[in-house]
Write an enzyme that holds these catalytic residues in place. Structure first.
Site, PDB file in Angstrom:
ATOM      1  N   ARG A  32      47.499 134.668-108.259  1.00 21.17           N
ATOM      2  CA  ARG A  32      46.096 134.427-107.930  1.00 21.17           C
ATOM      3  C   ARG A  32      45.316 134.604-109.227  1.00 21.17           C
ATOM      4  NH1 ARG A  32      42.254 132.451-104.290  1.00 21.17           N
ATOM      5  NH2 ARG A  32      40.461 133.799-104.296  1.00 21.17           N
ATOM      6  N   GLY A  33      44.781 133.512-109.746  1.00 16.97           N
ATOM      7  CA  GLY A  33      44.116 133.528-111.041  1.00 16.97           C
ATOM      8  C   GLY A  33      43.010 134.555-111.164  1.00 16.97           C
ATOM      9  N   GLU A  34      42.177 134.661-110.148  1.00 17.33           N
ATOM     10  CA  GLU A  34      41.063 135.603-110.206  1.00 17.33           C
ATOM     11  C   GLU A  34      41.538 137.042-110.360  1.00 17.33           C
ATOM     12  OE1 GLU A  34      38.683 135.071-106.704  1.00 17.33           O
ATOM     13  OE2 GLU A  34      38.431 132.941-107.074  1.00 17.33           O
ATOM     14  N   ASP A  35      42.710 137.355-109.833  1.00 15.59           N
ATOM     15  CA  ASP A  35      43.216 138.725-109.854  1.00 15.59           C
ATOM     16  C   ASP A  35      43.912 139.090-111.161  1.00 15.59           C
ATOM     17  OD1 ASP A  35      42.358 138.943-107.249  1.00 15.59           O
ATOM     18  OD2 ASP A  35      44.347 139.033-106.355  1.00 15.59           O
ATOM     19  N   THR A  36      44.752 138.189-111.672  1.00 17.68           N
ATOM     20  CA  THR A  36      45.660 138.615-112.750  1.00 17.68           C
ATOM     21  C   THR A  36      45.760 137.677-113.945  1.00 17.68           C
ATOM     22  OG1 THR A  36      47.610 137.547-111.778  1.00 17.68           O
ATOM     23  CG2 THR A  36      47.121 139.798-111.043  1.00 17.68           C
ATOM     24  N   ARG A  37      45.039 136.550-113.938  1.00 15.58           N
ATOM     25  CA  ARG A  37      45.203 135.552-115.002  1.00 15.58           C
ATOM     26  C   ARG A  37      45.009 136.131-116.405  1.00 15.58           C
ATOM     27  NH1 ARG A  37      45.220 130.211-114.960  1.00 15.58           N
ATOM     28  NH2 ARG A  37      44.209 130.049-112.944  1.00 15.58           N
ATOM     29  N   GLY A  61      39.756 124.228-100.861  1.00 15.95           N
ATOM     30  CA  GLY A  61      39.752 123.008-100.059  1.00 15.95           C
ATOM     31  C   GLY A  61      40.464 121.837-100.700  1.00 15.95           C
ATOM     32  N   GLU A 101      51.813 127.110-102.394  1.00 17.65           N
ATOM     33  CA  GLU A 101      52.809 127.264-103.462  1.00 17.65           C
ATOM     34  C   GLU A 101      53.975 128.111-102.970  1.00 17.65           C
ATOM     35  OE1 GLU A 101      50.204 127.493-107.571  1.00 17.65           O
ATOM     36  OE2 GLU A 101      51.559 129.124-107.113  1.00 17.65           O
TER      37      GLU A 101
END
Length: 169
Positions: free
Chosen positions: A31-36, A64, A98
């Site tokens: 999840r990009g927002e969490d760990t990118r 979406g 994914e």
């Protein structure tokens, strides 16, 4: 040259040659927002510094939107998938799609799957409790029952695999 070295030399490929064929050693799901910009970027850098060709989606994903065919193809053509489960991983239908594809490739293509639980309890992922419970309440309202069931099954299946558990201190 002994047999092991000869086999390794003949079967290995450089990262650049494998990515030209569309094949990757490792697909990173996160999840990009969490760990990118934290754990996942450090993991990506460490793996590439050791010569692994790693697919890490750099695009910001829009809610979406349909999962990109190129992304599904990257999953299929990877030898291994590493899933970084974080507190908001299951909030993203994109991540869950994914995950379904990754678990399908594990079953049909014998792809290796390594889950990493980053600041999230594996039991919460397995049972969709804790922070995942509210995510699934939202998904139940927004998505078809069969899709939500597929996501739940994939989460449970992935959480039952041997994994790493990491917490920020």
């Amino acid at each position: 040259m002994d047999a092991r070295k000869a086999h390794k030399a003949s079967s290995s490929s450089s990262p650049s040659s494998s990515s030209k064929r569309g094949e990757y050693h490792i697909f990173l799901s996160f999840r990009g927002e969490d760990t990118r910009y934290g754990f996942t970027s450090h993991l990506h850098k460490a793996l590439e510094s050791r010569g692994y060709d790693v697919f890490m989606d750099e695009d910001d994903l829009q809610v979406g939107k349909v999962i990109k065919p190129e992304l599904l193809q990257a999953i299929e053509k990877s030898k291994m998938s590493v899933i970084v489960f974080s507190t908001r991983y299951a909030d993203s239908s994109w991540c869950l799609d994914e995950l379904v594809k990754i678990m399908e490739c594990r079953r049909t293509l014998n792809q290796i799957v390594l889950p990493i639980f980053y600041n999230v309890d594996p039991s919460d992922v397995r049972k969709q409790t804790g922070t995942l419970a509210s995510d699934f309440q939202k998904h139940t309202i927004r998505h078809k029952d069969e899709v939500v069931k597929e996501w739940r099954k994939a989460l449970t299946e992935a959480a039952n695999l041997c994994a790493g558990v990491l917490e920020d201190r």
